[in-house]
Design an enzyme around this catalytic site. Structure first.
Site: not given
Length: 504
Positions: A189, A300
């Site tokens: 996904k 991140c």
């Protein structure tokens, strides 16, 4: 490398496949719904993407489970999987320009970086795990002589992989390569606004010989397709990279359904810790600037905090500003661009909102702080100039919250104990760096700082050979290295009774 004009022309003529990829073919969403995907460089519509939901996730999960149970991939010889994944790696490189354009046009990542970093890194991940497959051994436990005890690894089953928008190819490869190498089936996904490269990746995997159903891609909204994947009873594990809030949702989905495994990597607020004896201020400044401004700060583990000893603060800030001003900000499709667009208007507003918070917290703007237009024709693009904020209160929102943009928060410290305290005074623990010539201090700080990766006198140097993940609210999953293979397998114990040890 193509010219800017050639890349722009290719982007104009782009006709990417944008349906779901299920059971080895592209299909429309059951509902027939679609949504726009936009180019961050100018806000234009690239194409419309299939809006998958629960029905589509169900079809993908069933296809993946059927493929897994059939053994068409899960029960094949490791060398067979090795050959397919190696061919897949070769195909990624053979389609380098196409994949780079798909990634760049959706993410806003500079085309030069997509070509020279993202695509080759993804290809290396698949090749590395492929090469590892015939070099990994199971175990024989030290049982009594009357028994033979075997410890073997088996694939988990169906993996749900949910990836973010900042590095779709790289992070997808980190998850797909070990999961597939171990023999699992996968439902991928992608993030809502970065789907195109992932869909092409799945098509190339099928072309390389991956059987239908082993890799499926369901595009769609997180609240629809993402939640359905997290709750699906045929999914044995979710591996997720993204925000802490969404990561907690996947834990809830798992707990409320089949108790599937969940591995999370949830972002960071990574500090550089620069001591008074830093060997090379200019090298440090280079690392600090690139560590936060690369990919417009949308990394991140980006070095978004700078904790610096008060005696070298001014020199380091001056040197970092000098580096930042030399970085070329420009069109995403210009091969010479080093810093480009924020991924979406929503993320742009988030970053600008934090700059307003910075003004309220009365920090000093040493550099930047504005939305800009780096080139003609990009007035509707999502660009924020490199920004350095000094005199930041580490306990304030600018010091604590993940901005995910080109914004560096600078805080002074007086001694080693204070530096460690400031570094650990964060809900995150993904990465950090230590800058010192004192070997003893370096080791002490590395041991004390709660972070999954700590660099010494460098920053953001990494490879597939070492694990990546964090502590605390940065999550507990680990991508990369042989340890990732462990996370996609289950251990099985076989105890064989050999009978009496008495001689006959």
């Amino acid at each position: 490398m193509l010219t800017t004009e050639q890349w722009i022309e290719r982007a104009k003529n782009l006709r990417p496949k944008a349906d779901l990829f299920i059971d080895g073919k592209f299909v429309s969403a059951v509902s027939g719904k679609r949504f726009d995907t936009l180019a961050p460089r100018d806000g234009s519509v690239i194409t419309t993407v299939a809006r998958g939901d629960g029905a589509d996730v169900d079809a993908a999960a069933r296809s993946a489970a059927k493929a897994f149970e059939s053994g068409v991939w899960s029960k094949t010889d490791p060398r067979h999987r090795q050959a397919i994944l190696t061919k897949f790696s070769d195909l990624i490189l053979a389609n380098r320009e196409e994949l780079a354009l798909l990634e760049s046009i959706e993410t806003g990542h500079p085309i030069g970086d997509a070509m020279n970093v993202d695509v080759p890194s993804a290809a290396r991940s698949f090749r590395w795990y492929a090469e590892a497959l015939d070099k990994i051994y199971d175990e024989v436990a030290p049982a009594p002589r009357t028994a033979l005890t075997l410890i073997t690894r088996e694939p988990l089953g169906v993996i749900g992989a949910v990836v973010p928008w900042n590095y779709p190819l790289i992070i997808s490869a980190w998850k797909l390569a070990p999961a597939l190498a171990a023999g699992n089936s996968v439902v991928l996904k992608p993030a809502e606004n970065t789907n195109l490269a992932s869909l092409r990746l799945a098509e190339l995997a099928f072309e390389a010989g991956l059987p239908a159903g082993v890799l499926n891609v369901v595009t769609g909204l997180g609240a629809e397709a993402g939640q359905a994947l997290g709750r699906h009873p045929l999914v044995d594990k979710i591996t997720f990279t993204g925000s802490p809030a969404v990561g907690r949702m996947f834990q809830t989905y798992a707990g409320e359904t089949n108790g599937k495994q969940v591995a999370l990597e949830l972002g960071g607020k990574s500090p550089h810790i620069v001591f008074e004896d830093v060997a090379d201020i200019d090298a440090c400044a280079e690392a600090v600037a690139w560590g936060i401004f690369y990919n417009a700060g949308q990394t991140c583990h980006g070095g978004s905090r700078l904790l610096v000893h008060e005696s070298v603060h001014d020199r380091l800030i001056e040197a970092t500003i000098k580096v930042a001003k030399q970085l070329k900000m420009g069109d995403t499709l210009d091969p010479s661009t080093q810093i480009s667009a924020i991924v979406s208007e929503r993320q742009l507003e988030r970053v600008l909102g934090y700059l307003d918070i910075a003004k309220n917290e009365k920090v000093d703007f040493a550099l930047g702080g504005n939305r800009v237009t780096p080139a003609e024709g990009l007035e509707k693009g999502y660009f924020v100039e490199p920004t350095i904020l000094t005199n930041v209160d580490n306990a304030g929102r600018i010091g604590q919250e993940e901005i995910f943009g080109p914004v560096l928060a600078v805080t002074k410290f007086k001694n080693t104990a204070e530096a460690i305290e400031l570094a650990n005074a964060s809900e995150y623990g993904l990465a950090a760096s230590v800058w010192t010539q004192d070997l003893t201090r370096a080791h002490k700080v590395v041991r004390e700082v709660r972070a999954g990766t700590v660099w010494v006198n460098t920053f953001d140097v990494a490879d597939i050979i070492v694990p990546f993940g964090g502590f605390k609210n940065s999550g507990f999953g680990r991508d990369r290295s042989l340890h990732a293979l462990d996370s996609y397998t289950a251990l099985k114990t076989t105890w064989i009774n050999l009978g009496s040890d008495e001689p006959k």
